[in-house]
Design an enzyme around this catalytic site. Structure first.
Site, PDB file in Angstrom:
ATOM      1  N   LYS A   1     -13.761   2.543  15.254  1.00  0.00           N
ATOM      2  CA  LYS A   1     -12.537   1.732  15.432  1.00  0.00           C
ATOM      3  C   LYS A   1     -12.022   1.816  16.867  1.00  0.00           C
ATOM      4  O   LYS A   1     -11.548   0.836  17.424  1.00  0.00           O
ATOM      5  CB  LYS A   1     -11.448   2.222  14.496  1.00  0.00           C
ATOM      6  CG  LYS A   1     -11.585   1.613  13.141  1.00  0.00           C
ATOM      7  CD  LYS A   1     -10.538   2.065  12.177  1.00  0.00           C
ATOM      8  CE  LYS A   1     -11.046   1.690  10.795  1.00  0.00           C
ATOM      9  NZ  LYS A   1     -10.280   2.277   9.734  1.00  0.00           N
TER      10      LYS A   1
ATOM     11  N   LYS B   1     -11.843  -1.731  18.614  1.00  0.00           N
ATOM     12  CA  LYS B   1     -10.525  -2.274  18.974  1.00  0.00           C
ATOM     13  C   LYS B   1     -10.179  -1.984  20.432  1.00  0.00           C
ATOM     14  O   LYS B   1      -9.088  -2.290  20.879  1.00  0.00           O
ATOM     15  CB  LYS B   1      -9.443  -1.701  18.044  1.00  0.00           C
ATOM     16  CG  LYS B   1      -9.698  -2.002  16.570  1.00  0.00           C
ATOM     17  CD  LYS B   1      -8.482  -1.762  15.690  1.00  0.00           C
ATOM     18  CE  LYS B   1      -8.891  -1.826  14.226  1.00  0.00           C
ATOM     19  NZ  LYS B   1      -7.780  -2.069  13.304  1.00  0.00           N
TER      20      LYS B   1
ATOM     21  N   ASP C   1      -5.278  -8.722  13.418  1.00  0.00           N
ATOM     22  CA  ASP C   1      -5.296  -7.300  13.751  1.00  0.00           C
ATOM     23  C   ASP C   1      -4.377  -7.097  14.948  1.00  0.00           C
ATOM     24  O   ASP C   1      -4.617  -7.633  16.034  1.00  0.00           O
ATOM     25  CB  ASP C   1      -6.732  -6.852  14.076  1.00  0.00           C
ATOM     26  CG  ASP C   1      -6.808  -5.340  14.167  1.00  0.00           C
ATOM     27  OD1 ASP C   1      -6.117  -4.756  15.031  1.00  0.00           O
ATOM     28  OD2 ASP C   1      -7.535  -4.731  13.352  1.00  0.00           O
ATOM     29  N   ILE C   2      -3.302  -6.355  14.708  1.00  0.00           N
ATOM     30  CA  ILE C   2      -2.263  -6.231  15.755  1.00  0.00           C
ATOM     31  C   ILE C   2      -2.828  -5.500  16.975  1.00  0.00           C
ATOM     32  O   ILE C   2      -2.695  -5.961  18.106  1.00  0.00           O
ATOM     33  CB  ILE C   2      -1.021  -5.497  15.185  1.00  0.00           C
ATOM     34  CG1 ILE C   2      -0.459  -6.302  14.009  1.00  0.00           C
ATOM     35  CG2 ILE C   2       0.032  -5.307  16.273  1.00  0.00           C
ATOM     36  CD1 ILE C   2       0.648  -5.612  13.230  1.00  0.00           C
TER      37      ILE C   2
ATOM     38  N   ASP D   1      -4.830  -5.725   5.308  1.00  0.00           N
ATOM     39  CA  ASP D   1      -5.932  -6.462   5.931  1.00  0.00           C
ATOM     40  C   ASP D   1      -5.940  -7.933   5.507  1.00  0.00           C
ATOM     41  O   ASP D   1      -6.387  -8.790   6.244  1.00  0.00           O
ATOM     42  CB  ASP D   1      -7.269  -5.819   5.554  1.00  0.00           C
ATOM     43  CG  ASP D   1      -7.413  -4.443   6.185  1.00  0.00           C
ATOM     44  OD1 ASP D   1      -6.969  -4.300   7.345  1.00  0.00           O
ATOM     45  OD2 ASP D   1      -7.932  -3.526   5.526  1.00  0.00           O
TER      46      ASP D   1
ATOM     47  N   ASN E   1       0.851  -1.197   0.000  1.00  0.00           N
ATOM     48  CA  ASN E   1       0.000   0.000   0.000  1.00  0.00           C
ATOM     49  C   ASN E   1       0.880   1.238   0.000  1.00  0.00           C
ATOM     50  O   ASN E   1       2.097   1.147   0.062  1.00  0.00           O
ATOM     51  CB  ASN E   1      -0.976  -0.019   1.176  1.00  0.00           C
ATOM     52  CG  ASN E   1      -0.254  -0.013   2.508  1.00  0.00           C
ATOM     53  OD1 ASN E   1       0.411   0.949   2.853  1.00  0.00           O
ATOM     54  ND2 ASN E   1      -0.361  -1.112   3.249  1.00  0.00           N
TER      55      ASN E   1
ATOM     56  N   PHE F   1      -4.382   4.534  14.536  1.00  0.00           N
ATOM     57  CA  PHE F   1      -4.591   5.562  13.505  1.00  0.00           C
ATOM     58  C   PHE F   1      -5.759   5.137  12.637  1.00  0.00           C
ATOM     59  O   PHE F   1      -5.950   3.949  12.388  1.00  0.00           O
ATOM     60  CB  PHE F   1      -3.338   5.732  12.643  1.00  0.00           C
ATOM     61  CG  PHE F   1      -2.384   6.723  13.222  1.00  0.00           C
ATOM     62  CD1 PHE F   1      -2.321   8.013  12.729  1.00  0.00           C
ATOM     63  CD2 PHE F   1      -1.581   6.382  14.293  1.00  0.00           C
ATOM     64  CE1 PHE F   1      -1.473   8.940  13.288  1.00  0.00           C
ATOM     65  CE2 PHE F   1      -0.726   7.301  14.860  1.00  0.00           C
ATOM     66  CZ  PHE F   1      -0.670   8.588  14.355  1.00  0.00           C
TER      67      PHE F   1
HETATM   68  O1  C5P Z   1      -6.729  -0.698   8.866  1.00  0.00           O
HETATM   69  P1  C5P Z   1      -7.496   0.027   9.938  1.00  0.00           P
HETATM   70  O2  C5P Z   1      -8.156   1.263   9.461  1.00  0.00           O
HETATM   71  O3  C5P Z   1      -8.381  -0.869  10.751  1.00  0.00           O
HETATM   72  O4  C5P Z   1      -6.360   0.543  10.929  1.00  0.00           O
HETATM   73  C1  C5P Z   1      -6.681   1.191  12.132  1.00  0.00           C
HETATM   74  C2  C5P Z   1      -5.560   0.976  13.122  1.00  0.00           C
HETATM   75  O5  C5P Z   1      -5.420  -0.434  13.358  1.00  0.00           O
HETATM   76  C3  C5P Z   1      -4.200   1.452  12.697  1.00  0.00           C
HETATM   77  O6  C5P Z   1      -3.596   2.008  13.846  1.00  0.00           O
HETATM   78  C4  C5P Z   1      -3.477   0.191  12.261  1.00  0.00           C
HETATM   79  O7  C5P Z   1      -2.076   0.288  12.510  1.00  0.00           O
HETATM   80  C5  C5P Z   1      -4.102  -0.855  13.129  1.00  0.00           C
HETATM   81  N1  C5P Z   1      -4.168  -2.164  12.500  1.00  0.00           N
HETATM   82  C6  C5P Z   1      -3.550  -3.218  13.113  1.00  0.00           C
HETATM   83  N2  C5P Z   1      -3.594  -4.464  12.519  1.00  0.00           N
HETATM   84  C7  C5P Z   1      -4.256  -4.661  11.367  1.00  0.00           C
HETATM   85  C8  C5P Z   1      -4.911  -3.583  10.743  1.00  0.00           C
HETATM   86  C9  C5P Z   1      -4.834  -2.340  11.331  1.00  0.00           C
HETATM   87  O8  C5P Z   1      -2.945  -3.054  14.179  1.00  0.00           O
HETATM   88  N3  C5P Z   1      -4.281  -5.845  10.826  1.00  0.00           N
END
Ligand code: C5P
Length: 405
Positions: free
Chosen positions: A341, A345, A310-311, A283, A214, A327
């Site tokens: 979010k 999360k 998702d970390i 993703d 990306n 973010f």
């Molecule tokens: O991709 P998304 O909009 O959900 O990202 C929101 C936040 O989640 C970001 O801080 C991104 O670093 C984190 N994230 C993550 N692991 C993922 C997707 C996103 O930690 N697989």
């Protein structure tokens, strides 16, 4: 500096200007320091007045310029001791070889050296001189002595000199000195905190030569890591593929895919007080990356992808969780999605920005963020990523300290 900034609000900068051709850069320094919010008063030596007129500094600082100890009217307005007490930071730029020598000796034979002796504020010097003069053992000894006394020496830089020579002795540029002033001010705001930052994109391999990636440049996350280190934190930067240089005093762990990023973050997380997820994590990843190059054959090719972990959400599920910052980069309805979010999360803070605006977001130096947390929000107007990083980190440190207190 194109953006109004608050990084030096509350800084009362006493700028000493001694004799050197680099004094012309100090005029720009006054302008930039004020643009960053500082109040500035200028003291010139007699030699400095041969290079730049007091009227220039007076106009740029908006304050009378002082150069003599023996001006009864000026002493009556703000005496040299009051001037020394007024300063929250003293910077001499340019600092000539002569000024270094006089200060190292503890002389007080003009207004500037008298103020240097009388101030309790931190003092920084930005040397500027011919490279032979800088390399002279007398100058080295003076600099060493001043350093021992806690005086900060910023620079000099290396490059072409006004005298036609080249080498070490150039005064740092105005913007570098403003950054150093900011760093000096924020130097301990995050001391004692260990911060893990993820940054950049992830690449999900399809085969040995192709991947899904990306457009994240990693700049926001790198700016956060850099500023956190300047603010005194211990910083680990888990970086996806990017060619950005590692910021000073930051430990960097390079990764490629989302799964590798998760593993690297988990390795660090038990000792972390804060995790900032600034990475643009893919993703999805290919279900089964091919061990050898995929050949072009079929007209239509289907890729089978599987969700990546998702970390942030993984960290939020752990019993011992650090302060979690995410973010949200969105193209529309930014705040609505960001709050979603934050809740989904279970984050402590989310920084939302609109992507796709010209000059903002991915790959640009500036950005615009809104911080959202469970019971509040704060809009940070457009500014450099460094400035936004500082403001975000300051907010995090206030929240952590108020939790502790
Ligand atoms: O991709 P998304 O909009 O959900 O990202 C929101 C936040 O989640 C970001 O801080 C991104 O670093 C984190 N994230 C993550 N692991 C993922 C997707 C996103 O930690 N697989």
């Amino acid at each position: 500096m194109s953006n109004p900034s608050t990084a030096l609000t509350d800084t009362r900068l006493l700028l000493g200007v001694s004799g050197g051709i680099a004094a012309y850069k100090s005029a720009e320094l006054v302008r930039q320091a004020r643009a960053a919010g500082a109040q500035v008063r200028v003291v010139m030596t007699a030699a400095a007045e041969h290079f730049v007129g007091a009227a220039t500094f007076q106009a740029l600082s908006g304050q009378p310029v002082r150069s003599s100890l023996w001006d009864p009217a000026a002493e009556a307005a703000m005496g040299h001791i009051e001037l020394a007490r007024w300063a929250s930071q003293v910077l001499v730029a340019p600092a000539s070889a002569d000024l270094l020598a006089r200060y190292a000796q503890g002389m007080g034979n003009d207004l500037l050296t008298t103020v240097l002796l009388a101030t309790a504020a931190p003092v920084a010097l930005a040397p500027a001189m011919n490279q032979q003069m800088w390399a002279h053992p007398a100058t080295s000894a003076n600099v060493a002595r001043l350093r021992e006394r806690g005086v900060a020496i910023w620079g000099p830089g290396v490059g072409d000199q006004a005298c036609g020579e080249s080498g070490a002795g150039r005064m740092l540029e105005a913007s570098e000195l403003v950054e150093a002033l900011i760093a000096a001010k924020v130097g301990d705001q995050l001391r004692g905190l260990r911060i893990v930052v993820s940054a950049g994109p992830t690449f999900e391999d399809l085969d040995p030569v192709r991947f899904i990636g990306n457009r994240s440049s990693g700049r926001m996350g790198f700016a956060i890591a850099e500023q956190a280190a300047l603010m005194g934190a211990e910083v680990v930067l888990v970086a996806g593929p990017t060619s950005l240089p590692t910021p000073a005093r930051v430990e960097r762990v390079n990764v490629r895919s989302a799964e590798q990023m998760l593993r690297a973050v988990l390795d660090q997380i038990d000792r972390a007080d804060v995790y900032v997820g600034a990475a643009a994590v893919a993703d999805y990843r290919p279900v089964a990356p091919r061990p050898s190059k995929i050949k072009k054959a079929a007209e239509v090719m289907e890729l089978k992808l599987v969700r990546n972990p998702d970390i942030l959400a993984t960290l939020a599920d752990r019993a011992r969780r650090p302060f979690l910052v995410g973010f949200a980069a969105e193209t529309d309805d930014v705040l609505h999605y960001a709050r979603g979010k934050l809740e989904a999360k279970r984050l402590d803070l989310i920084a939302a920005n609109r992507v796709g605006l010209p000059g903002c977001g991915f790959d640009s130096a500036d950005n615009e963020l809104t911080l959202l947390w469970p019971d509040g929000e704060l809009a940070l107007p457009r500014a450099s990523k460094a400035e936004l990083a500082r403001r975000l980190l300051l907010h995090v440190s206030e929240r952590i300290r108020s939790r502790q207190g």
